[in-house]
Design an enzyme around this catalytic site. Structure first.
Site, short mmCIF file in Angstrom:
data_model
loop_
_atom_site.label_atom_id
_atom_site.label_comp_id
_atom_site.label_asym_id
_atom_site.label_seq_id
_atom_site.Cartn_x
_atom_site.Cartn_y
_atom_site.Cartn_z
N SER A 63 0.79 -1.24 0.00
CA SER A 63 0.00 0.00 0.00
C SER A 63 0.82 1.29 0.00
O SER A 63 0.25 2.36 -0.17
CB SER A 63 -0.94 0.01 1.20
OG SER A 63 -1.97 -0.92 0.98
N LYS A 66 0.26 3.37 -2.97
CA LYS A 66 -0.93 4.23 -3.13
C LYS A 66 -0.57 5.71 -3.14
O LYS A 66 -1.29 6.53 -3.70
CB LYS A 66 -1.94 3.92 -2.01
CG LYS A 66 -2.51 2.49 -2.08
CD LYS A 66 -3.30 2.14 -0.82
CE LYS A 66 -3.88 0.72 -0.87
NZ LYS A 66 -4.52 0.34 0.41
N TYR A 190 -3.95 -2.72 -10.04
CA TYR A 190 -3.80 -2.51 -8.58
C TYR A 190 -2.89 -3.58 -7.95
O TYR A 190 -1.99 -3.27 -7.18
CB TYR A 190 -5.19 -2.50 -7.93
CG TYR A 190 -5.16 -2.46 -6.43
CD1 TYR A 190 -4.89 -1.26 -5.75
CD2 TYR A 190 -5.38 -3.61 -5.67
CE1 TYR A 190 -4.85 -1.23 -4.36
CE2 TYR A 190 -5.34 -3.57 -4.29
CZ TYR A 190 -5.08 -2.39 -3.64
OH TYR A 190 -5.03 -2.36 -2.26
N TYR A 242 -4.48 3.83 8.04
CA TYR A 242 -5.84 3.29 8.26
C TYR A 242 -6.35 3.66 9.65
O TYR A 242 -6.17 4.78 10.10
CB TYR A 242 -5.87 1.77 8.02
CG TYR A 242 -5.04 1.37 6.84
CD1 TYR A 242 -5.41 1.81 5.56
CD2 TYR A 242 -3.87 0.65 6.97
CE1 TYR A 242 -4.63 1.48 4.46
CE2 TYR A 242 -3.09 0.33 5.87
CZ TYR A 242 -3.47 0.74 4.63
OH TYR A 242 -2.71 0.44 3.55
N VAL A 260 1.19 -3.72 3.82
CA VAL A 260 1.19 -5.00 4.54
C VAL A 260 2.44 -5.85 4.27
O VAL A 260 2.61 -6.90 4.87
CB VAL A 260 -0.07 -5.87 4.27
CG1 VAL A 260 -1.30 -5.31 4.95
CG2 VAL A 260 -0.30 -6.11 2.80
N1 GLN Z 1 -2.37 -5.38 -1.76
C1 GLN Z 1 -2.91 -5.25 -0.44
C2 GLN Z 1 -4.41 -5.42 -0.46
O1 GLN Z 1 -5.02 -4.91 -1.37
C3 GLN Z 1 -2.54 -3.90 0.10
C4 GLN Z 1 -3.06 -3.67 1.49
C5 GLN Z 1 -2.07 -2.97 2.36
O2 GLN Z 1 -0.88 -2.92 2.10
N2 GLN Z 1 -2.56 -2.49 3.46
O3 GLN Z 1 -4.98 -6.05 0.38
#
Ligand code: GLN
Length: 308
Positions: A63, A66, A190, A242, A260
């Site tokens: 993420s 993003k 994505y 988050y 993650v």
């Molecule tokens: N690729 C992961 C997902 O879409 C990204 C989530 C994350 O890094 N928090 O679940």
């Protein structure tokens, strides 16, 4: 200030705790990563780089990507993107669907999965999925000034196979008319952006423009305007972790974006771009030791945006 000594101290202090937290298991390929790793890299606006620990081992940025797709979408569509995605913290998990129905398919912010999927739909505009993936990869290589950065296809495929929740979010938004492209195309892009494989050194370098008013401090090239850099940093501070964003601001006090894979990119505006990585995650999916390393760094450097 001896930045090298500070980050070496942090690495040493945290070494006995390596392995704390749990690696992301819902993406099988990420579950295989050895949790006993910790890397720290700092690139300052003066152009110096400091690294410690496992800073040259590539990991899945997930993420953290993003932030870069948001930068691309803002470049393409400008402030009109805010018709399709909000700017408020969600207070729910990164992959939560609960707010989406009440809020008519408009995600709370660009950093929860639903919001990032909308942003990716914007980056996809006018492209085939393969071209959009190429654009994102080229952007990261340009920012990090490193042509060796690549996408880990095994991670992308692993998420493609198990991305049920992301598929649900995307279908839901498509049902509300907030995705312009077929769900499979958007998610294909994505999953590939999430599978970007980078080291702490590369990630810190890529974020440098956000620490330097939108300008790459090494090359002098303008990436975004100073106002846009400030706004992206504001979103990272309020939404980048988050439902752990308040806690991260409380303890670290820097704009930051987690993934993650265990990576966190943090920005000390006017000072430095920082990347930390340790795969063990806390309950809300943010790197446990990565956040602790940043808290120690903020305390030692006085770099928190809220003062010492
Ligand atoms: N690729 C992961 C997902 O879409 C990204 C989530 C994350 O890094 N928090 O679940």
């Amino acid at each position: 200030m001896d930045i090298q000594a500070i980050i070496d101290d942090i690495s040493t202090a945290l070494r006995p705790r390596l392995g704390e937290g749990s690696v992301a298991s819902y993406i099988p390929q990420l579950a295989k990563v050895d949790p006993k790793q910790l890397g720290i890299a700092i690139t300052t606006v003066e152009g110096e780089t400091f690294v410690s620990g496992d800073a040259d081992i590539a990991f899945s940025i997930q993420s953290v990507s993003k932030v870069f797709t948001l930068t691309l979408a803002l470049g393409k569509a400008g402030e009109t993107i805010w018709k399709r995605v909000g700017r408020e913290p969600s207070g729910s998990a990164f992959n939560s669907i609960v707010q989406l129905e009440q809020e008519h398919g408009v995600p709370r912010n660009p950093f929860i999965n639903a919001g990032a999927i909308v942003v990716t739909d914007m980056v996809l505009s006018g492209h085939q999925p393969r071209e959009a993936i190429g654009e994102i990869l080229r952007f990261l290589r340009y920012l990090a000034d490193d042509e060796t950065i690549s996408i880990d296809e095994a991670v992308a495929a692993s998420e493609q196979e198990t991305g049920y929740r992301n598929r649900a979010l995307a279908n839901f938004m498509r049902g509300f008319g907030n995705l312009e492209h077929p769900v499979d195309h958007v998610l294909g892009v994505y999953f590939h952006q999430c599978a970007l494989s980078m080291t702490c050194r590369q990630l810190a370098r890529a974020g440098l423009f956000l620490a330097n008013h939108g300008r790459d401090a090494m090359t002098g090239h303008s990436v975004v305007s100073p106002r846009r850099a400030r706004r992206i940093n504001a979103l990272m501070l309020t939404c980048g972790h988050y439902d752990g964003s308040g806690d991260f601001a409380y303890h670290v006090g820097l704009p930051g974006k987690s993934g993650v894979g265990g990576g966190i990119m943090a920005i000390a505006p006017g000072k430095a771009s920082i990347a930390v990585w340790s795969p063990g995650l806390n309950k809300v999916g943010n790197s446990l030791l990565g956040a602790e390393a940043l808290e120690m760094l903020a305390a030692r450097t006085g770099w928190s945006v809220f003062g010492a």
